[in-house]
Design a protein around this motif. Structure first.
Motif, mmCIF file in Angstrom:
data_model
loop_
_atom_site.group_PDB
_atom_site.id
_atom_site.type_symbol
_atom_site.label_atom_id
_atom_site.label_comp_id
_atom_site.label_asym_id
_atom_site.label_seq_id
_atom_site.Cartn_x
_atom_site.Cartn_y
_atom_site.Cartn_z
ATOM 1 N N ASN A 198 0.646 -1.237 0.201
ATOM 2 C CA ASN A 198 -0.024 -0.167 -0.227
ATOM 3 C C ASN A 198 1.031 1.114 -0.016
ATOM 4 N N PRO A 228 -6.129 11.477 3.525
ATOM 5 C CA PRO A 228 -7.375 11.196 3.689
ATOM 6 C C PRO A 228 -7.765 9.886 2.681
ATOM 7 N N HIS A 230 -5.903 7.473 2.279
ATOM 8 C CA HIS A 230 -5.366 6.399 3.081
ATOM 9 C C HIS A 230 -5.744 6.099 4.375
ATOM 10 N N ALA A 233 -8.377 8.039 6.057
ATOM 11 C CA ALA A 233 -9.729 7.805 5.794
ATOM 12 C C ALA A 233 -10.755 7.576 6.964
ATOM 13 N N ALA A 258 -21.478 11.724 -4.160
ATOM 14 C CA ALA A 258 -20.356 10.911 -4.203
ATOM 15 C C ALA A 258 -20.355 10.661 -5.637
ATOM 16 N N ARG A 266 -16.411 12.384 -1.922
ATOM 17 C CA ARG A 266 -16.314 10.959 -2.163
ATOM 18 C C ARG A 266 -16.709 10.241 -0.964
ATOM 19 N N MET A 268 -16.425 8.431 1.970
ATOM 20 C CA MET A 268 -15.044 7.975 2.469
ATOM 21 C C MET A 268 -15.249 6.565 3.082
ATOM 22 N N GLY A 269 -14.241 5.766 3.026
ATOM 23 C CA GLY A 269 -14.381 4.270 3.525
ATOM 24 C C GLY A 269 -14.962 3.435 2.491
ATOM 25 N N PHE A 270 -15.042 3.975 1.324
ATOM 26 C CA PHE A 270 -15.371 2.977 0.391
ATOM 27 C C PHE A 270 -14.515 3.000 -0.668
ATOM 28 N N HIS A 272 -11.252 0.607 -3.144
ATOM 29 C CA HIS A 272 -10.038 0.331 -2.977
ATOM 30 C C HIS A 272 -9.320 -0.041 -4.002
ATOM 31 N N ARG A 273 -7.995 0.030 -3.995
ATOM 32 C CA ARG A 273 -7.155 -0.204 -4.999
ATOM 33 C C ARG A 273 -7.089 -1.551 -5.550
ATOM 34 N N ARG A 281 -11.401 -7.475 5.955
ATOM 35 C CA ARG A 281 -11.227 -6.758 7.595
ATOM 36 C C ARG A 281 -12.522 -5.768 7.547
ATOM 37 N N ARG A 322 -18.584 0.011 -10.276
ATOM 38 C CA ARG A 322 -17.352 0.321 -9.926
ATOM 39 C C ARG A 322 -16.584 -0.644 -8.776
ATOM 40 N N VAL A 328 -11.495 -1.109 4.970
ATOM 41 C CA VAL A 328 -11.234 -1.257 6.584
ATOM 42 C C VAL A 328 -11.526 -0.011 7.270
ATOM 43 N N PHE A 350 -4.361 3.798 13.443
ATOM 44 C CA PHE A 350 -4.075 2.804 12.465
ATOM 45 C C PHE A 350 -2.357 2.546 12.257
ATOM 46 N N ARG A 354 -0.156 -0.662 12.319
ATOM 47 C CA ARG A 354 0.676 -1.068 11.019
ATOM 48 C C ARG A 354 2.082 -1.119 11.236
HETATM 49 C C1 SDX Z 1 -6.659 2.125 2.886
HETATM 50 O O1 SDX Z 1 -4.024 0.343 -0.463
HETATM 51 C C2 SDX Z 1 -4.305 -0.344 0.741
HETATM 52 O O2 SDX Z 1 -3.847 -1.639 0.679
HETATM 53 C C3 SDX Z 1 -4.661 0.716 1.628
HETATM 54 C C4 SDX Z 1 -5.435 0.157 2.756
HETATM 55 C C5 SDX Z 1 -4.040 -0.478 3.699
HETATM 56 O O3 SDX Z 1 -4.607 -1.213 4.512
HETATM 57 O O4 SDX Z 1 -3.058 -0.013 3.774
HETATM 58 O O5 SDX Z 1 -6.247 -0.767 2.524
HETATM 59 C C6 SDX Z 1 -5.918 1.333 3.719
HETATM 60 O O6 SDX Z 1 -6.170 3.258 2.374
HETATM 61 C C7 SDX Z 1 -8.041 2.006 2.609
HETATM 62 C C8 SDX Z 1 -8.730 3.120 1.524
HETATM 63 C C9 SDX Z 1 -9.085 4.354 2.342
HETATM 64 N N1 SDX Z 1 -9.483 5.489 1.355
HETATM 65 C C10 SDX Z 1 -11.031 5.775 1.514
HETATM 66 O O7 SDX Z 1 -11.624 5.164 1.948
HETATM 67 C C11 SDX Z 1 -10.990 7.110 0.661
HETATM 68 C C12 SDX Z 1 -12.261 6.862 -0.483
HETATM 69 N N2 SDX Z 1 -11.643 5.795 -1.685
HETATM 70 C C13 SDX Z 1 -11.250 6.488 -2.668
HETATM 71 O O8 SDX Z 1 -10.567 7.521 -2.548
HETATM 72 C C14 SDX Z 1 -10.750 5.264 -3.495
HETATM 73 O O9 SDX Z 1 -11.557 4.238 -3.666
HETATM 74 C C15 SDX Z 1 -9.342 4.936 -3.251
HETATM 75 C C16 SDX Z 1 -8.200 6.072 -2.980
HETATM 76 C C17 SDX Z 1 -9.107 3.985 -1.968
HETATM 77 C C18 SDX Z 1 -8.787 3.849 -4.473
HETATM 78 O O10 SDX Z 1 -8.813 4.754 -5.367
HETATM 79 P P1 SDX Z 1 -8.092 4.132 -7.080
HETATM 80 O O11 SDX Z 1 -8.060 2.641 -6.855
HETATM 81 O O12 SDX Z 1 -7.590 5.130 -7.639
HETATM 82 O O13 SDX Z 1 -9.511 4.213 -7.793
HETATM 83 P P2 SDX Z 1 -10.199 5.431 -8.885
HETATM 84 O O14 SDX Z 1 -10.003 6.882 -7.911
HETATM 85 O O15 SDX Z 1 -9.308 5.141 -9.936
HETATM 86 O O16 SDX Z 1 -11.615 4.979 -8.847
HETATM 87 C C19 SDX Z 1 -12.185 4.375 -9.905
HETATM 88 C C20 SDX Z 1 -13.516 4.965 -10.045
HETATM 89 C C21 SDX Z 1 -13.455 6.267 -10.678
HETATM 90 O O17 SDX Z 1 -14.589 6.708 -11.119
HETATM 91 P P3 SDX Z 1 -14.482 6.649 -12.671
HETATM 92 O O18 SDX Z 1 -13.335 7.893 -12.964
HETATM 93 O O19 SDX Z 1 -14.257 5.258 -12.949
HETATM 94 O O20 SDX Z 1 -16.042 7.254 -13.007
HETATM 95 O O21 SDX Z 1 -14.311 5.021 -8.745
HETATM 96 C C22 SDX Z 1 -14.698 6.310 -8.253
HETATM 97 C C23 SDX Z 1 -13.651 7.112 -9.208
HETATM 98 O O22 SDX Z 1 -14.351 8.296 -8.978
HETATM 99 N N3 SDX Z 1 -14.640 6.122 -6.680
HETATM 100 C C24 SDX Z 1 -15.304 6.567 -6.076
HETATM 101 C C25 SDX Z 1 -14.750 6.228 -4.795
HETATM 102 N N4 SDX Z 1 -13.818 5.589 -4.914
HETATM 103 C C26 SDX Z 1 -13.447 5.529 -6.205
HETATM 104 N N5 SDX Z 1 -16.245 7.171 -5.974
HETATM 105 C C27 SDX Z 1 -17.002 7.867 -4.890
HETATM 106 N N6 SDX Z 1 -16.780 7.596 -3.570
HETATM 107 C C28 SDX Z 1 -15.513 6.691 -3.481
HETATM 108 N N7 SDX Z 1 -14.777 6.475 -2.168
#
Ligand code: SDX
Length: 393
Positions: A198, A228, A230, A233, A258, A266, A268-270, A272-273, A281, A322, A328, A350, A354
């Motif tokens: 990550n 936020p 990572h 969040a 969103a 966005r 938040m909490g939704f 994942h890469r 989890r 998507r 988590v 966190f 970690r």
């Molecule tokens: C952690 O990597 C890890 O393992 C991290 C982690 C760990 O244990 O270390 O698991 C911990 O960081 C979990 C993630 C916490 N972050 C959040 O909850 C923030 C909200 N989530 C997003 O910002 C996003 O989903 C990410 C950053 C987690 C992932 O981003 P990606 O993989 O770069 O995906 P993307 O931004 O390319 O999104 C793909 C599509 C996009 O739409 P389109 O361009 O295809 O139309 O999905 C949409 C995005 O706009 N999208 C969301 C969204 N997350 C993605 N739309 C609304 N709300 C969201 N949360």
């Protein structure tokens, strides 16, 4: 450019190493530490045992665990001179900013940590000291935010109980730490312990690849986790749920925001890469949420908002297409809040979880003698420009 460069912004499809520590299957929602499923570890193990597993590669025998805990118990104190750094921070400054500075400053007190080619003993002492002092530093940051006196480590307590006592205890009296809280903290810390490459772990690896010391490498990881998108969040989720609650609980309105590409909001909490299914989890934490709030007799309205948000999002084509599921961070903040932590401490928790994963990954990278990380680029800037004196610009 000599040769050719493949561009992969955000390294979505780039492997940076071979690792034997953590296995993820994003499609099937599988997470294993050194081959053990997190479901079994969360139920049957303890955080300090999982830390040993991640760092040294196998579950400890009873004697190994006893020795590991003893070594840690000898280094839980923080050098008294570090209080000068603590005192320098404004009391309301963000705990993550304090944590990354204080962890980096450990190298000022422990010269053995600075050797670019440490002996096995030097490296292990550096690792033990960081594991031992992190709970002390984290709890002191919390006490400072309250304006309360710090509580010193009690080495007769186990790792998590000692942390909770320094956090919620008082100097003047021994407080009874609720076993429900100890068990919940162990579960949460185990679930956060590692997650392959990550953002923050890759940061620890690339900083460490320059032969930079462990403390500075971990400090860089803490900075990356703060964001936020990572680790930050978990704080952003609670702030979002509070906002929705105060806005009359209108989840449909916020789901629409969103989805709106013109709206930076966005959920938040939704998402994942890697997980394109439920984050395993999140499943465990969601169940723990119900258990813990029930046992502590807490009725938290944001939990109802969270469940309604999840339900509406998972039936909405935008999220389904998507593959955006709760991760988590979606439910963890609700438990931290129930345990009495303020929102701005969530990402620090966190980082506490970690830490063994970051250490294990840094150690593996160094043992494998991996080269210094230095990605390339595709240049799209200006080409040849002649210098023009300022009078002629
Ligand atoms: C952690 O990597 C890890 O393992 C991290 C982690 C760990 O244990 O270390 O698991 C911990 O960081 C979990 C993630 C916490 N972050 C959040 O909850 C923030 C909200 N989530 C997003 O910002 C996003 O989903 C990410 C950053 C987690 C992932 O981003 P990606 O993989 O770069 O995906 P993307 O931004 O390319 O999104 C793909 C599509 C996009 O739409 P389109 O361009 O295809 O139309 O999905 C949409 C995005 O706009 N999208 C969301 C969204 N997350 C993605 N739309 C609304 N709300 C969201 N949360």
């Amino acid at each position: 450019l000599s040769g050719f460069v493949t561009l992969d912004t955000g390294y979505k499809n780039t492997g940076c190493t071979k690792s034997a520590i953590t296995f993820l299957d994003g499609e099937k929602g599988i997470l294993k530490y050194r081959g053990y499923g997190i479901e079994e570890l969360a139920e049957k193990s303890s955080f300090i045992e999982v830390a040993y597993l991640l760092i040294y590669g196998s579950l400890p025998t009873a004697d190994q665990l006893k020795d590991f805990q003893f070594q840690i118990s000898r280094h839980t104190l923080v050098h008294e001179d570090m209080k000068k750094f603590f005192d320098g921070f404004p009391s309301k400054s963000h705990p993550m900013g304090q944590l990354c500075s204080l962890v980096c400053s450990l190298s000022a007190f422990y010269p053995e940590s600075l050797s670019p080619h440490p002996t096995k003993e030097e490296q292990n002492l550096t690792i033990i000291k960081l594991l031992a002092k992190m709970p002390t530093i984290v709890s002191w940051i919390y006490k400072k935010s309250l304006g309360h006196p710090i509580v010193y480590p009690q080495n007769k307590l186990d790792y998590v109980s000692n942390y909770l006592n320094m956090t919620f205890g008082q100097r003047t009296e021994e407080v009874e730490i609720d076993p429900v809280v100890v068990s919940a903290m162990n579960t949460l810390l185990i679930l956060h312990a590692d997650h392959e490459q990550n953002c923050s772990t890759s940061t620890v690896r690339i900083v460490g690849s320059s032969e930079c010391n462990l403390y500075a490498s971990i400090s860089a990881g803490i900075s990356a986790l703060w964001g936020p998108l990572h680790g930050g969040a978990n704080q952003a989720v609670i702030e979002m749920l509070e906002k929705i609650k105060n806005d009359g609980g209108d989840t449909e309105k916020w789901i629409a925001k969103a989805k709106d590409k013109n709206d930076p909001f966005r959920l938040m909490g939704f998402g994942h890469r890697v997980y394109k299914n439920f984050d395993p989890r999140a499943k465990i934490i969601k169940k723990a949420c119900d258990d813990i709030l029930d046992k502590l007799g807490i009725d938290d309205p944001v939990l109802d908002i969270a469940k309604k948000l999840e339900e509406v999002a998972l039936s909405d084509p935008y999220f389904v297409e998507r593959k955006l599921y709760p991760n988590v961070d979606f439910y963890s903040g609700i438990i931290y809040r129930a345990l009495g932590f303020p929102t701005d401490m969530f990402t620090v928790l966190f980082a506490l979880g970690r830490l063994p994963g970051w250490i294990a990954q840094w150690k593996e990278m160094r043992e494998n003698k991996e080269p210094i990380g230095r990605p390339r680029q595709i240049y799209i800037g200006e080409t040849d420009r002649a210098f023009v004196g300022i009078g002629d610009r």
